[in-house]
Design a protein around this motif. Structure first.
Motif, PDB file in Angstrom:
ATOM      1  N   ASP A 342      -7.388   3.444  -2.402  1.00 58.78           N
ATOM      2  CA  ASP A 342      -6.864   4.776  -2.071  1.00 58.78           C
ATOM      3  C   ASP A 342      -5.342   4.802  -1.981  1.00 58.78           C
ATOM      4  O   ASP A 342      -4.696   5.660  -2.579  1.00 58.78           O
ATOM      5  CB  ASP A 342      -7.472   5.250  -0.746  1.00 58.78           C
ATOM      6  CG  ASP A 342      -8.981   5.377  -0.851  1.00 58.78           C
ATOM      7  OD1 ASP A 342      -9.447   6.213  -1.636  1.00 58.78           O
ATOM      8  OD2 ASP A 342      -9.690   4.612  -0.165  1.00 58.78           O
ATOM      9  N   LEU A 343      -4.769   3.866  -1.226  1.00 62.53           N
ATOM     10  CA  LEU A 343      -3.323   3.846  -1.026  1.00 62.53           C
ATOM     11  C   LEU A 343      -2.782   2.461  -1.327  1.00 62.53           C
ATOM     12  O   LEU A 343      -3.373   1.455  -0.929  1.00 62.53           O
ATOM     13  CB  LEU A 343      -2.958   4.205   0.415  1.00 62.53           C
ATOM     14  CG  LEU A 343      -3.409   5.564   0.960  1.00 62.53           C
ATOM     15  CD1 LEU A 343      -2.947   5.716   2.404  1.00 62.53           C
ATOM     16  CD2 LEU A 343      -2.883   6.705   0.101  1.00 62.53           C
ATOM     17  N   VAL A 344      -1.648   2.409  -2.011  1.00 67.25           N
ATOM     18  CA  VAL A 344      -0.876   1.183  -2.182  1.00 67.25           C
ATOM     19  C   VAL A 344       0.450   1.416  -1.473  1.00 67.25           C
ATOM     20  O   VAL A 344       1.264   2.235  -1.916  1.00 67.25           O
ATOM     21  CB  VAL A 344      -0.669   0.831  -3.661  1.00 67.25           C
ATOM     22  CG1 VAL A 344       0.133  -0.456  -3.786  1.00 67.25           C
ATOM     23  CG2 VAL A 344      -2.014   0.683  -4.376  1.00 67.25           C
ATOM     24  N   LEU A 345       0.647   0.732  -0.357  1.00 68.25           N
ATOM     25  CA  LEU A 345       1.806   0.946   0.509  1.00 68.25           C
ATOM     26  C   LEU A 345       2.809  -0.182   0.279  1.00 68.25           C
ATOM     27  O   LEU A 345       2.472  -1.356   0.408  1.00 68.25           O
ATOM     28  CB  LEU A 345       1.370   0.989   1.974  1.00 68.25           C
ATOM     29  CG  LEU A 345       0.262   2.000   2.309  1.00 68.25           C
ATOM     30  CD1 LEU A 345      -0.064   1.967   3.796  1.00 68.25           C
ATOM     31  CD2 LEU A 345       0.648   3.408   1.866  1.00 68.25           C
ATOM     32  N   GLN A 346       4.078   0.183  -0.022  1.00 70.73           N
ATOM     33  CA  GLN A 346       5.054  -0.789  -0.505  1.00 70.73           C
ATOM     34  C   GLN A 346       6.431  -0.532   0.106  1.00 70.73           C
ATOM     35  O   GLN A 346       6.662   0.480   0.759  1.00 70.73           O
ATOM     36  CB  GLN A 346       5.153  -0.688  -2.035  1.00 70.73           C
ATOM     37  CG  GLN A 346       3.814  -0.808  -2.750  1.00 70.73           C
ATOM     38  CD  GLN A 346       3.762  -0.006  -4.052  1.00 70.73           C
ATOM     39  OE1 GLN A 346       3.637  -0.564  -5.116  1.00 70.73           O
ATOM     40  NE2 GLN A 346       3.884   1.305  -3.954  1.00 70.73           N
ATOM     41  N   GLY A 347       7.346  -1.452  -0.139  1.00 69.40           N
ATOM     42  CA  GLY A 347       8.724  -1.329   0.311  1.00 69.40           C
ATOM     43  C   GLY A 347       9.674  -1.801  -0.766  1.00 69.40           C
ATOM     44  O   GLY A 347       9.558  -1.421  -1.918  1.00 69.40           O
ATOM     45  N   HIS A 348      10.645  -2.650  -0.387  1.00 67.65           N
ATOM     46  CA  HIS A 348      11.506  -3.409  -1.288  1.00 67.65           C
ATOM     47  C   HIS A 348      12.650  -2.619  -1.910  1.00 67.65           C
ATOM     48  O   HIS A 348      13.749  -3.149  -2.044  1.00 67.65           O
ATOM     49  CB  HIS A 348      10.659  -4.052  -2.394  1.00 67.65           C
ATOM     50  CG  HIS A 348      11.397  -5.058  -3.233  1.00 67.65           C
ATOM     51  ND1 HIS A 348      12.095  -6.108  -2.694  1.00 67.65           N
ATOM     52  CD2 HIS A 348      11.546  -5.179  -4.591  1.00 67.65           C
ATOM     53  CE1 HIS A 348      12.621  -6.849  -3.672  1.00 67.65           C
ATOM     54  NE2 HIS A 348      12.309  -6.292  -4.823  1.00 67.65           N
ATOM     55  N   ASP A 349      12.439  -1.374  -2.311  1.00 68.40           N
ATOM     56  CA  ASP A 349      13.446  -0.683  -3.121  1.00 68.40           C
ATOM     57  C   ASP A 349      14.340   0.261  -2.330  1.00 68.40           C
ATOM     58  O   ASP A 349      15.181   0.948  -2.927  1.00 68.40           O
ATOM     59  CB  ASP A 349      12.772   0.066  -4.275  1.00 68.40           C
ATOM     60  CG  ASP A 349      12.366  -0.881  -5.387  1.00 68.40           C
ATOM     61  OD1 ASP A 349      12.864  -2.010  -5.416  1.00 68.40           O
ATOM     62  OD2 ASP A 349      11.543  -0.486  -6.232  1.00 68.40           O
ATOM     63  N   HIS A 350      14.161   0.365  -1.021  1.00 70.47           N
ATOM     64  CA  HIS A 350      15.100   1.069  -0.137  1.00 70.47           C
ATOM     65  C   HIS A 350      15.396   2.499  -0.598  1.00 70.47           C
ATOM     66  O   HIS A 350      16.525   2.985  -0.515  1.00 70.47           O
ATOM     67  CB  HIS A 350      16.389   0.260   0.008  1.00 70.47           C
ATOM     68  CG  HIS A 350      16.186  -1.078   0.648  1.00 70.47           C
ATOM     69  ND1 HIS A 350      16.405  -1.304   1.991  1.00 70.47           N
ATOM     70  CD2 HIS A 350      15.753  -2.257   0.132  1.00 70.47           C
ATOM     71  CE1 HIS A 350      16.125  -2.573   2.266  1.00 70.47           C
ATOM     72  NE2 HIS A 350      15.721  -3.165   1.151  1.00 70.47           N
ATOM     73  N   THR A 351      14.372   3.130  -1.107  1.00 60.92           N
ATOM     74  CA  THR A 351      14.383   4.545  -1.463  1.00 60.92           C
ATOM     75  C   THR A 351      12.999   5.081  -1.089  1.00 60.92           C
ATOM     76  O   THR A 351      12.155   4.347  -0.593  1.00 60.92           O
ATOM     77  CB  THR A 351      14.623   4.765  -2.964  1.00 60.92           C
ATOM     78  OG1 THR A 351      13.637   4.009  -3.703  1.00 60.92           O
ATOM     79  CG2 THR A 351      16.010   4.314  -3.401  1.00 60.92           C
ATOM     80  N   PHE A 365       0.548   5.584  -4.937  1.00 62.70           N
ATOM     81  CA  PHE A 365       1.503   4.487  -4.791  1.00 62.70           C
ATOM     82  C   PHE A 365       2.731   5.012  -4.049  1.00 62.70           C
ATOM     83  O   PHE A 365       3.365   5.969  -4.499  1.00 62.70           O
ATOM     84  CB  PHE A 365       1.922   3.944  -6.155  1.00 62.70           C
ATOM     85  CG  PHE A 365       0.797   3.376  -6.966  1.00 62.70           C
ATOM     86  CD1 PHE A 365       0.488   2.029  -6.917  1.00 62.70           C
ATOM     87  CD2 PHE A 365       0.045   4.194  -7.803  1.00 62.70           C
ATOM     88  CE1 PHE A 365      -0.555   1.504  -7.677  1.00 62.70           C
ATOM     89  CE2 PHE A 365      -0.994   3.687  -8.573  1.00 62.70           C
ATOM     90  CZ  PHE A 365      -1.296   2.336  -8.497  1.00 62.70           C
ATOM     91  N   ILE A 366       3.084   4.367  -2.936  1.00 66.07           N
ATOM     92  CA  ILE A 366       4.164   4.860  -2.086  1.00 66.07           C
ATOM     93  C   ILE A 366       5.169   3.743  -1.839  1.00 66.07           C
ATOM     94  O   ILE A 366       4.797   2.603  -1.566  1.00 66.07           O
ATOM     95  CB  ILE A 366       3.605   5.377  -0.747  1.00 66.07           C
ATOM     96  CG1 ILE A 366       2.645   6.547  -0.992  1.00 66.07           C
ATOM     97  CG2 ILE A 366       4.733   5.797   0.192  1.00 66.07           C
ATOM     98  CD1 ILE A 366       1.648   6.776   0.108  1.00 66.07           C
ATOM     99  N   VAL A 367       6.437   4.090  -1.948  1.00 63.18           N
ATOM    100  CA  VAL A 367       7.545   3.198  -1.600  1.00 63.18           C
ATOM    101  C   VAL A 367       8.380   3.924  -0.554  1.00 63.18           C
ATOM    102  O   VAL A 367       8.722   5.098  -0.737  1.00 63.18           O
ATOM    103  CB  VAL A 367       8.421   2.866  -2.819  1.00 63.18           C
ATOM    104  CG1 VAL A 367       9.613   2.012  -2.396  1.00 63.18           C
ATOM    105  CG2 VAL A 367       7.609   2.154  -3.889  1.00 63.18           C
ATOM    106  N   THR A 368       8.723   3.229   0.532  1.00 61.08           N
ATOM    107  CA  THR A 368       9.499   3.870   1.584  1.00 61.08           C
ATOM    108  C   THR A 368      10.419   2.854   2.241  1.00 61.08           C
ATOM    109  O   THR A 368      10.326   1.646   1.982  1.00 61.08           O
ATOM    110  CB  THR A 368       8.569   4.525   2.628  1.00 61.08           C
ATOM    111  OG1 THR A 368       9.335   5.312   3.547  1.00 61.08           O
ATOM    112  CG2 THR A 368       7.786   3.483   3.395  1.00 61.08           C
TER     113      THR A 368
END
Length: 460
Positions: A342-351, A365-368
């Motif tokens: 359902d959700l792929v929760l991610q970071g790394h890109d600082h946006t 897919f979420i980047v935060t």
């Protein structure tokens, strides 16, 4: 006739010292350091008093949890005490759990890290627990175990904290807890600290100072980031990624990961959702992508719950210019698709960036990012993700029950930045509805460069 402003002696002194209203209007002239600790200061050295206390979920979070904490080297094999929570200060006779101990030498001296695993608990039950130091104890902490899959769940999700944790990240974590005081679980998408600057231990000290009571009042489940590794033999032919020494001892995580990354991959069930945590750095740089994919396939294959979440640091689809994680998409993404995560929760890109795949409701897919280090979006991200965002510190609140998953991304001041709801019918089919009421407009960086003169970033 106009009159000159009156300048009192106190006001004049404040201006001269740089603390008055005139000084407040002056722009900053230098970037802050990562920690507030002066060079050579050992403010975060371990003592006989237990600190860096953090609870993490057991594989079956309804039946137990693990706890890690730190003392100085005078303490070995201390105990954790737990008891059913009640309204009286007379807690009764607690159960004792002996901890295992590992030493760690840092710039702040030698410390002992302790781990205790609490088992045999009842679901959806409030427990008291505390940990031992040298002739002393921590506070009694309250923690509620996970309930059944049918019960509603609230959890928090944070992107990279990494830099200036005490100065800038602390207000994000406080804002998250204020927005969701009922949260039982906190997910972190890696790069909790920056590391590699000779102040790693002080950075971890400030992460815990910023987190306050969150690591004891919720169970914390972090993914590992590339900054939890370090470069050994840097700038030589033998250069390689090596797991940082803090990671294996700082958290009491489930021991059920893939053998190739056994301290940095794990999974657990929490009240209607199966959460699998991957190690993107190991997959990309240490050749473990195939092994992690096979492990993830097994973890997701027997998921009895209505929802599934994959947590990792590096994104499958990067919103930052110049970054491509092709091996993640080639090797691990097919597993995510096959099991309809359902959700792929991610970071790394600082946006900030969110995208799905075509018209399908899932996966999302979420980047935060939670910390102050802010990058710039790529043109590809602006074309393929919505919403996107720069120059914004965020926290996320997720609310789940068997039929609904509600996702909200909020700015550090509490404004709704992004939101959607997934609805699951009796056959397991899912539909997505955007939450637009009250959502603010996407934010862009308005600075030409950072205080250090970098045009590829917005803030650092």
């Amino acid at each position: 006739m106009s009159r000159a402003p009156v300048v009192t002696a106190g006001l004049l002194l404040a201006i001269l010292l740089g603390t008055g209203p005139a000084a407040a209007k002056q722009p900053a002239t230098a970037a802050e350091p990562n920690t507030q600790v002066p060079a050579g200061n050992r403010h975060y050295a371990a003592s006989g008093f237990p600190d860096r206390i953090v609870a993490s979920p057991a594989q079956d979070a309804a039946r137990g949890f693990g706890v890690s904490w730190r003392t100085d080297a005078a303490v070995s094999a201390p105990v954790l005490e737990w008891v059913l929570a009640g309204d009286s200060p007379d807690v009764g006779t607690p159960t004792r759990v002996a901890a295992t101990t590992q030493p760690l030498d840092t710039e702040n001296g030698r410390a002992h890290y302790h781990r205790a695993d609490v088992t045999g608990l009842q679901p959806d039950t409030l427990y008291l627990w505390r940990v031992q130091g040298k002739d002393t104890w921590s506070a009694w902490n309250q923690l509620r175990t996970a309930g059944s899959a049918a019960q509603p769940l609230t959890l928090l999700y944070f992107g990279d904290t990494q830099n200036k944790n005490l100065s800038h990240v602390s207000r994000v974590l406080r804002a998250g807890l204020k927005a969701a005081p009922q949260a039982r679980l906190s997910l972190f998408a890696g790069d909790l600290v920056s590391g590699g600057d000779g102040q790693d231990d002080s950075e971890w000290g400030e992460w815990f100072a910023a987190a306050g009571w969150l690591p004891q009042e919720t169970v914390v489940a972090p993914a590992i980031g590339n900054h939890e590794y370090f470069e050994e033999f840097e700038d030589t032919p033998q250069e390689r990624r090596v797991l940082g020494r803090h990671w294996p001892v700082t958290f009491a995580l489930p021991r059920n990961g893939v053998d190739a990354a056994d301290t940095s991959t794990y999974w657990f069930d929490y009240q209607g959702v199966r959460i699998a945590v991957l190690d993107g750095t190991s997959a990309l740089d240490l050749g473990t992508a195939q092994a992690q994919a096979a492990w993830l396939d097994k973890v997701l294959a027997d998921n009895p719950h209505p929802w599934s979440i994959v947590l990792l640091h590096q994104p499958f689809y990067s919103p930052r210019e110049g970054r491509e994680n092709a091996e993640l998409r080639d090797v691990l993404l097919p597993v995510v698709r096959r099991h309809q995560v359902d959700l792929v929760l991610q970071g790394h890109d600082h946006t900030y960036g969110r995208r799905g795949e075509g018209q399908a409701a899932t996966p999302q897919f979420i980047v935060t990012v939670a910390g102050p280090k802010q990058y710039r979006l790529s043109a590809q991200a602006r074309a393929s993700m919505a919403p996107v965002g720069e120059d914004t510190q965020l926290f996320q609140v997720l609310q789940l029950d068997p039929q609904h998953l509600r996702y909200e991304a909020r700015t550090v001041t509490g404004r709704l930045y992004d939101g959607f709801e997934l609805t699951r019918d009796a056959n397991g089919r899912k539909q997505k509805t955007e939450l637009t009421d009250g959502r603010i407009a996407p934010r862009d960086c308005t600075r030409a460069q950072t205080l250090k003169g970098r045009a590829d970033r917005c803030w650092e």
